[in-house]
Design a protein around this motif. Structure first.
Motif, short mmCIF file in Angstrom:
data_model
loop_
_atom_site.label_atom_id
_atom_site.label_comp_id
_atom_site.label_asym_id
_atom_site.label_seq_id
_atom_site.Cartn_x
_atom_site.Cartn_y
_atom_site.Cartn_z
N ARG A 134 52.93 48.25 24.29
CA ARG A 134 52.64 47.48 25.50
C ARG A 134 51.75 48.28 26.44
O ARG A 134 52.06 49.41 26.79
N ILE A 135 50.65 47.65 26.85
CA ILE A 135 49.73 48.23 27.82
C ILE A 135 49.57 47.22 28.96
O ILE A 135 49.45 46.02 28.72
N GLN A 136 49.56 47.74 30.19
CA GLN A 136 49.30 46.89 31.35
C GLN A 136 47.91 47.19 31.87
O GLN A 136 47.49 48.35 31.94
N VAL A 137 47.22 46.13 32.25
CA VAL A 137 45.93 46.24 32.91
C VAL A 137 46.05 45.49 34.22
O VAL A 137 46.38 44.30 34.24
N ILE A 138 45.81 46.20 35.31
CA ILE A 138 45.82 45.56 36.62
C ILE A 138 44.37 45.40 37.05
O ILE A 138 43.63 46.37 37.17
N ASP A 139 43.98 44.15 37.23
CA ASP A 139 42.61 43.81 37.60
C ASP A 139 42.53 43.73 39.12
O ASP A 139 43.14 42.87 39.73
N GLY A 140 41.75 44.61 39.70
CA GLY A 140 41.52 44.59 41.14
C GLY A 140 40.12 44.16 41.50
O GLY A 140 39.70 44.26 42.64
N THR A 141 39.36 43.69 40.52
CA THR A 141 37.94 43.36 40.73
C THR A 141 37.75 41.98 41.35
O THR A 141 38.66 41.15 41.33
#
Length: 190
Positions: A134-141
């Motif tokens: 499991r990998i999390q990607v938090i998009d702040g763009t």
């Protein structure tokens, strides 16, 4: 907006001083989807007084966001967004030695930052390895959620083995108004 103490950008809105490389805009101007993507983008370029994008020049990030917004207004705009995101990853050249999904996500966050100038601190990706599957990607763009979904989907497909399956889940950080913030993506490798 914040979730887990991470501030994110509002979608489709950039700071006036933020610039993006011409190469970064290429996913639209060189898109294989054809006129339904390229024509709205060309109209926006004309509004900015630009006839063509040059890879090694810098342009207002808002120009890119306005191009995306014009594409999103097309009847199949959301599908085009996913395809644009996937096209970026499918055509991207990654540094040598990228041999895992986590390394690919981490390099993509760095590549994003290298293709922007004067960006807001929150205009970035945060990558977290939660477990081996499991990998999390938090998009702040400020880019549309569907473009980011396309990035993450194509990145996962490109860097896992052909025998593996995956599941991608998205949680908006502002569920009442998704475009007022980023999103948390969980990639589950099965």
């Amino acid at each position: 907006m914040s979730a887990n103490n991470i501030k994110t950008s509002k979608k489709f809105v950039s700071r006036p001083e933020t610039l993006i490389s011409g190469a970064g805009i290429g996913a639209i101007t060189k898109n294989p989807l054809g006129d339904e993507v390229v024509k709205p983008a060309e109209r926006v370029l004309a509004q900015y007084g630009i006839s063509r994008i040059v890879d090694n020049l810098w342009y207002p990030d808002q120009l890119y966001l306005d191009m995306l917004k014009a594409i999103g207004e097309q009847p199949r705009g959301m599908s085009y967004f996913v395809a644009i995101g996937m096209n970026v990853i499918e055509t991207a050249v990654f540094p040598p030695g990228i041999n895992s999904l986590l390394a690919a996500f981490e390099s993509f966050a760095v590549i994003h930052d290298l293709n922007k100038r004067n960006r807001a601190p929150e205009d970035t990706y945060t990558i977290r390895s939660i477990s081996q599957t499991r990998i999390q990607v938090i998009d702040g763009t400020p880019y549309p959620h569907e473009v980011i979904y396309g990035f993450i989907h194509a990145m996962t497909r490109r860097f896992i083995s052909p025998q593996q399956m995956f599941r991608l889940e998205r949680t908006y950080l502002n569920p009442n108004n998704p475009n007022d913030g980023g999103a948390l993506y969980n990639v589950f490798i099965e």
